[in-house]
Design a protein around this motif. Structure first.
Motif, PDB file in Angstrom:
ATOM      1  N   LEU A   1      27.101  13.616  -9.794  1.00 41.66           N
ATOM      2  CA  LEU A   1      27.706  13.258 -11.076  1.00 41.66           C
ATOM      3  C   LEU A   1      27.030  13.959 -12.244  1.00 41.66           C
ATOM      4  N   THR A   2      25.739  14.206 -12.147  1.00 43.14           N
ATOM      5  CA  THR A   2      25.057  14.962 -13.197  1.00 43.14           C
ATOM      6  C   THR A   2      25.666  16.354 -13.322  1.00 43.14           C
ATOM      7  N   GLY A   3      25.886  17.014 -12.191  1.00 41.98           N
ATOM      8  CA  GLY A   3      26.476  18.337 -12.215  1.00 41.98           C
ATOM      9  C   GLY A   3      27.916  18.335 -12.686  1.00 41.98           C
ATOM     10  N   ALA A   4      28.720  17.397 -12.175  1.00 42.51           N
ATOM     11  CA  ALA A   4      30.135  17.335 -12.551  1.00 42.51           C
ATOM     12  C   ALA A   4      30.298  17.004 -14.030  1.00 42.51           C
ATOM     13  N   THR A   5      29.473  16.103 -14.541  1.00 45.03           N
ATOM     14  CA  THR A   5      29.556  15.730 -15.951  1.00 45.03           C
ATOM     15  C   THR A   5      29.151  16.883 -16.854  1.00 45.03           C
ATOM     16  N   ALA A   6      28.153  17.657 -16.453  1.00 48.27           N
ATOM     17  CA  ALA A   6      27.746  18.822 -17.243  1.00 48.27           C
ATOM     18  C   ALA A   6      28.890  19.820 -17.370  1.00 48.27           C
ATOM     19  N   ALA A   7      29.690  19.945 -16.319  1.00 49.54           N
ATOM     20  CA  ALA A   7      30.785  20.911 -16.321  1.00 49.54           C
ATOM     21  C   ALA A   7      32.065  20.370 -16.947  1.00 49.54           C
ATOM     22  N   LEU A   8      32.355  19.085 -16.725  1.00 43.61           N
ATOM     23  CA  LEU A   8      33.661  18.541 -17.089  1.00 43.61           C
ATOM     24  C   LEU A   8      33.635  17.496 -18.194  1.00 43.61           C
ATOM     25  N   GLY A   9      32.452  17.048 -18.592  1.00 48.29           N
ATOM     26  CA  GLY A   9      32.373  15.970 -19.571  1.00 48.29           C
ATOM     27  C   GLY A   9      32.349  14.606 -18.903  1.00 48.29           C
ATOM     28  N   LYS A  10      32.440  13.564 -19.697  1.00 49.60           N
ATOM     29  CA  LYS A  10      32.345  12.213 -19.166  1.00 49.60           C
ATOM     30  C   LYS A  10      33.524  11.879 -18.258  1.00 49.60           C
ATOM     31  N   PRO A  11      33.294  11.062 -17.224  1.00 49.65           N
ATOM     32  CA  PRO A  11      34.387  10.641 -16.335  1.00 49.65           C
ATOM     33  C   PRO A  11      35.475   9.897 -17.094  1.00 49.65           C
ATOM     34  N   SER A  12      36.705  10.027 -16.598  1.00 53.67           N
ATOM     35  CA  SER A  12      37.829   9.317 -17.204  1.00 53.67           C
ATOM     36  C   SER A  12      38.021   7.933 -16.598  1.00 53.67           C
ATOM     37  N   ASP A  13      37.474   7.699 -15.397  1.00 54.75           N
ATOM     38  CA  ASP A  13      37.626   6.395 -14.749  1.00 54.75           C
ATOM     39  C   ASP A  13      36.641   6.293 -13.591  1.00 54.75           C
ATOM     40  N   THR A  14      36.263   5.096 -13.257  1.00 53.49           N
ATOM     41  CA  THR A  14      35.429   4.827 -12.085  1.00 53.49           C
ATOM     42  C   THR A  14      35.955   3.575 -11.403  1.00 53.49           C
ATOM     43  N   GLY A  15      35.655   3.416 -10.128  1.00 52.55           N
ATOM     44  CA  GLY A  15      36.128   2.229  -9.436  1.00 52.55           C
ATOM     45  C   GLY A  15      35.689   2.199  -7.994  1.00 52.55           C
ATOM     46  N   ARG A  16      36.271   1.255  -7.260  1.00 55.37           N
ATOM     47  CA  ARG A  16      35.928   1.056  -5.852  1.00 55.37           C
ATOM     48  C   ARG A  16      37.190   0.719  -5.093  1.00 55.37           C
ATOM     49  N   ASN A  17      37.338   1.271  -3.881  1.00 51.16           N
ATOM     50  CA  ASN A  17      38.476   0.974  -3.026  1.00 51.16           C
ATOM     51  C   ASN A  17      37.946   0.431  -1.705  1.00 51.16           C
ATOM     52  N   GLY A  18      38.262  -0.807  -1.411  1.00 49.54           N
ATOM     53  CA  GLY A  18      37.763  -1.446  -0.203  1.00 49.54           C
ATOM     54  C   GLY A  18      38.667  -1.289   0.998  1.00 49.54           C
ATOM     55  N   GLU A  19      39.769  -0.521   0.868  1.00 45.21           N
ATOM     56  CA  GLU A  19      40.746  -0.417   1.944  1.00 45.21           C
ATOM     57  C   GLU A  19      40.791   0.968   2.584  1.00 45.21           C
ATOM     58  N   CYS A  20      39.789   1.783   2.365  1.00 47.40           N
ATOM     59  CA  CYS A  20      39.766   3.125   2.963  1.00 47.40           C
ATOM     60  C   CYS A  20      39.490   3.035   4.461  1.00 47.40           C
ATOM     61  N   GLY A  21      40.008   3.984   5.194  1.00 45.28           N
ATOM     62  CA  GLY A  21      39.874   3.956   6.647  1.00 45.28           C
ATOM     63  C   GLY A  21      38.444   4.008   7.132  1.00 45.28           C
ATOM     64  N   GLU A  22      37.565   4.657   6.391  1.00 48.10           N
ATOM     65  CA  GLU A  22      36.160   4.767   6.775  1.00 48.10           C
ATOM     66  C   GLU A  22      35.298   3.695   6.131  1.00 48.10           C
TER      67      GLU A  22
END
Length: 206
Positions: A88-109
């Motif tokens: 996230l440090t690298g992605a934020t440096a390149a793209l700016g602050k995230p637009s959304d964050t969350g959690r999905n409990g229904e993924c296959g893995e």
């Protein structure tokens, strides 16, 4: 945004490189990053060292993201398995602050957390980077060979060995022969355009 039942590819250790790239820019002006050898112990030190540019460019890659210094062409690879904080440090440096964050409990893995940067979604499990999913026009990201949203099937096939996935419930789907990179097309034929790309454990429901 599509959330697909988990597609798993082998997890790689975090990797990095500061060697200048032989092809640092694509035809559309996007700086490109090449894959580098695994070196997990060097990731934290590499990410901590300042780049010449405060705003690196970001590229998508099979089983990774790549940060590229636009001044020197040096790249830092964020391979699957890289710690969430470093990714996230690298992605934020390149793209700016995230637009959304969350959690999905229904993924296959199992349950996964996600962080969105516009049309780019990064997936994390147990605080490790495990997959990415890209759709939409922004951010404008490509692979080292220039493949991205809006590329034609023939353009992708010129750079990657791909084949169609039969009977996909998502539409016209393709994947690399190694299965580490996948995408969707808006139609049939070489002129069909890419509408989505992903690699790793992208929580996409089929």
């Amino acid at each position: 945004m599509i959330r697909i039942a988990s597609l798993t590819v082998p997890m790689l250790l975090a990797a990095c490189s500061e060697a200048p790239l032989p092809n640092a820019a694509t035809a559309n002006g996007t700086v490109a990053a090449e894959a580098v050898e695994d070196d997990s112990e060097a990731v934290a030190d590499n990410m901590a060292a300042p780049m010449e540019s405060a705003e690196p460019l970001l590229n998508i890659a099979p089983e990774a993201l790549s940060l590229v210094d636009p001044r020197s062409g040096r790249t830092r690879q964020l391979a699957f398995g890289t710690a969430r904080e470093i990714t996230l440090t690298g992605a934020t440096a390149a793209l700016g602050k995230p637009s959304d964050t969350g959690r999905n409990g229904e993924c296959g893995e199992g349950a996964m957390e996600f962080v969105e940067f516009g049309g780019l979604t990064l997936w994390f499990q147990q605080d490790k980077f495990v997959g990415w999913f890209l759709e939409g026009a922004k951010p404008k990201l490509t692979t080292a060979t220039g493949a991205g949203i809006g590329s034609t099937r023939s353009q992708v096939a010129d750079a990657l060995a791909i084949s169609d996935v039969p009977d996909s419930s998502l539409g016209r789907e393709f994947a690399t022969d190694k299965g580490d990179f996948s995408g969707l097309l808006d139609g049939a034929g070489d002129g069909a355009k890419v509408t989505a790309l992903w690699s790793g454990q992208a929580c996409i429901f089929r």
